[in-house]
Write a protein that holds these residues in place. Structure first.
Motif, PDB file in Angstrom:
ATOM      1  N   GLY A 114       1.032  -1.305   0.093  1.00 17.47           N
ATOM      2  CA  GLY A 114       0.201   0.038   0.139  1.00 17.47           C
ATOM      3  C   GLY A 114       0.853   1.212   0.321  1.00 17.47           C
ATOM      4  O   GLY A 114       2.209   0.955  -0.405  1.00 17.47           O
ATOM      5  N   THR A 115       0.464   2.433   0.423  1.00 17.75           N
ATOM      6  CA  THR A 115       1.051   3.743  -0.093  1.00 17.75           C
ATOM      7  C   THR A 115       0.783   4.581   1.420  1.00 17.75           C
ATOM      8  O   THR A 115      -0.003   4.523   2.010  1.00 17.75           O
ATOM      9  CB  THR A 115       0.598   4.466  -0.610  1.00 17.75           C
ATOM     10  N   VAL A 116       1.855   4.970   1.297  1.00 18.45           N
ATOM     11  CA  VAL A 116       1.627   5.040   3.624  1.00 18.45           C
ATOM     12  C   VAL A 116       2.354   6.646   3.436  1.00 18.45           C
ATOM     13  O   VAL A 116       3.604   6.546   2.009  1.00 18.45           O
ATOM     14  CB  VAL A 116       2.786   4.772   4.058  1.00 18.45           C
ATOM     15  N   ARG A 117       2.268   7.503   4.362  1.00 22.79           N
ATOM     16  CA  ARG A 117       2.867   9.011   4.052  1.00 22.79           C
ATOM     17  C   ARG A 117       3.863   9.330   5.264  1.00 22.79           C
ATOM     18  O   ARG A 117       3.486   8.756   6.352  1.00 22.79           O
ATOM     19  CB  ARG A 117       1.956  10.494   3.921  1.00 22.79           C
ATOM     20  N   SER A 123       4.129   2.806  -2.153  1.00 25.39           N
ATOM     21  CA  SER A 123       5.201   3.465  -2.039  1.00 25.39           C
ATOM     22  C   SER A 123       4.888   4.084  -1.103  1.00 25.39           C
ATOM     23  O   SER A 123       3.449   4.153  -0.094  1.00 25.39           O
ATOM     24  CB  SER A 123       4.272   4.192  -3.602  1.00 25.39           C
ATOM     25  N   VAL A 124       6.296   5.050  -0.992  1.00 26.49           N
ATOM     26  CA  VAL A 124       5.882   5.639   0.348  1.00 26.49           C
ATOM     27  C   VAL A 124       6.505   7.113  -0.169  1.00 26.49           C
ATOM     28  O   VAL A 124       7.033   7.837  -0.860  1.00 26.49           O
ATOM     29  CB  VAL A 124       7.329   5.536   1.128  1.00 26.49           C
ATOM     30  N   ILE A 125       5.324   8.071  -0.077  1.00 31.11           N
ATOM     31  CA  ILE A 125       5.324   9.062   0.287  1.00 31.11           C
ATOM     32  C   ILE A 125       5.982  10.248   1.417  1.00 31.11           C
ATOM     33  O   ILE A 125       5.913  10.105   2.212  1.00 31.11           O
ATOM     34  CB  ILE A 125       3.932   9.628  -0.510  1.00 31.11           C
ATOM     35  N   ALA A 126       6.706  11.487   0.611  1.00 28.26           N
ATOM     36  CA  ALA A 126       7.552  11.378   1.997  1.00 28.26           C
ATOM     37  C   ALA A 126       8.414  13.163   1.272  1.00 28.26           C
ATOM     38  O   ALA A 126       8.074  13.470   0.410  1.00 28.26           O
ATOM     39  CB  ALA A 126       9.099  10.802   2.525  1.00 28.26           C
ATOM     40  N   ASP A 127       8.746  13.530   2.892  1.00 21.90           N
ATOM     41  CA  ASP A 127       8.590  15.262   2.447  1.00 21.90           C
ATOM     42  C   ASP A 127      10.413  15.537   2.277  1.00 21.90           C
ATOM     43  O   ASP A 127      11.010  16.196   1.587  1.00 21.90           O
ATOM     44  CB  ASP A 127       9.083  16.293   4.121  1.00 21.90           C
TER      45      ASP A 127
END
Length: 421
Positions: free
Chosen positions: A23-26, A224-228
């Protein structure tokens, strides 16, 4: 080459498998790579309160962090004299001071988290030629006078046997601040500490693409990983993930063997239990394990394909140093990749919200922990030490994607021939 023939994996501390990403994590920070650099960065970021995810294609410590010789060699591949000649005294002192921070950073992590990794003090650089010893004498004087390294001991040729029992060397330098450890247990200890601090680790999660923007996205097969912020700590594989990083390093094959336990003979071979490395460009390096095996790395291999027998490839180099071990059983033989830069200095880079550290060129057992922590400090706004290393000059290897590795191999062959003259 990271499986059952790897001594470290055979006797490593247990580490629970971490689930693949789904899944996708933030998050605040995504780290690609579960080796020394990546785990040190993840631990530091988690301690500072950031939400951190580590993505590792294989398992924690699968790459060079779990395969290296375990040698903790203070400083950089360049001598202090080379730093002064290139950068001037003031800048050389600043660069050297930052590099030496790595010694205390690793020791502090081991102590703080009670990492059981057979940590020992002491490193001896052995002079391969009388001319090398003369250069060591000049370097030791310079380090004492201008860099504050008063604890270094210049060991006369006649006293070499206090550190290593062989007729091959001509004195050397003993550094009490150096040492050795079980590298896989160290990186697993960092990972355990990072998990305890709140970081998440996903093993078996290979990043297939990086999407850049105001946030950065690390894409994998199942999520995917969404990151600053993103830290790429993949060393030899950095260029595969980021085209802008290609060409700054080339991979060099590194091979190690571990003998059967040597019992009382071990203490006769290396009386002070220091890590030993010689002064050749293509060097031999060796130490004793906690169970009194000799762990020996050496040999010249310029192609990526492994030899048909790692143990028989490395054995002659060990026998050259210790003839009495020429027929000693070898229980383990393994290999891996170390990435080197054109100038053999580490390559630290920031591009907007993407941070890179790679190319440790054989000094990674210490510098990687420092690099991972400096990346996080810079993200948090304290970037002076990071800037010192990031300002080191770097060029891509000539030849592009097809000729860079062969040309680098020819360069190594040239220096290997010089070792013999």
């Amino acid at each position: 080459m990271g499986g059952p023939d790897n001594y470290y994996r055979a006797c490593g501390n247990p580490f629970a498998a971490q689930p693949p990403l789904a899944g996708t994590v933030r998050v605040d920070l995504c780290v690609i790579g579960g080796g020394f650099t990546g785990m040190a960065a993840a631990l530091a970021a988690a301690e500072s309160g950031r939400k951190v995810v580590v993505l590792e294609a294989e398992t924690v410590g699968y790459g060079a962090s779990g395969r290296n010789g375990g040698q903790l060699i203070p400083g950089l591949r360049w001598s202090a004299g080379e730093l002064v000649e290139t950068f001037g005294l003031a800048r050389a002192q600043a660069i050297y001071q930052v590099a030496m921070m790595a010694v205390d950073r690793v020791a502090a992590r081991i102590a703080k988290h009670d990492i059981a990794c057979d940590f020992k003090h002491g490193h001896f650089e052995a002079a391969w030629k009388p001319s090398h010893f003369a250069a060591m004498a000049r370097e030791t004087e310079l380090l004492a006078r201008d860099f504050g390294r008063l604890e270094l001991e210049l060991v006369e040729p006649a006293d070499t046997g206090r550190h290593v029992s062989t007729e091959l060397y001509h004195g050397g330098v003993f550094d009490q601040r150096g040492g050795h450890f079980h590298p896989l247990n160290y990186v697993r200890g960092l990972a355990e500490a990072a998990l305890a601090a709140g970081a998440t680790i996903h093993e078996g999660t290979r990043v297939t693409a990086i999407r850049e923007g105001r946030t950065v996205e690390a894409v994998t097969a199942h999520g995917s990983v969404i990151a600053d912020q993103l830290i790429v700590a993949a060393d030899a594989w950095t260029g595969d993930l980021l085209p802008s990083a290609r060409g700054f390093t080339v991979p060099i094959m590194n091979y190690n063997i571990a003998t059967a336990p040597l019992g009382s003979l071990a203490d006769k071979l290396i009386p002070g239990d220091a890590a030993i490395a010689d002064s050749r460009f293509v060097l031999n390096y060796f130490r004793l394990s906690a169970d009194k095996r000799l762990i020996f790395g050496g040999g010249e291999k310029y192609r990526q394909s492994p030899p048909s027998s790692i143990t028989e490839f490395v054995r002659p180099y060990m026998a050259e140093v210790f003839p009495r071990l020429s027929r000693t059983p070898i229980d383990y033989g393994w290999g891996g990749i170390v990435s080197v830069t054109m100038n053999r200095l580490p390559h630290l880079v920031r591009r907007d919200n993407i941070w890179i550290a790679h190319g440790f060129s054989g000094h990674g057992a210490l510098l990687t922990t420092l690099a991972g922590e400096l990346l996080v400090e810079a993200i948090d706004g304290d970037g002076d030490a990071f800037d010192t290393l990031a300002a080191l000059p770097h060029r891509r290897f000539p030849g592009g994607p097809f000729l860079a590795k062969p040309l680098a191999s020819l360069g190594l062959l040239y220096y290997a021939l010089k070792d013999r003259l």
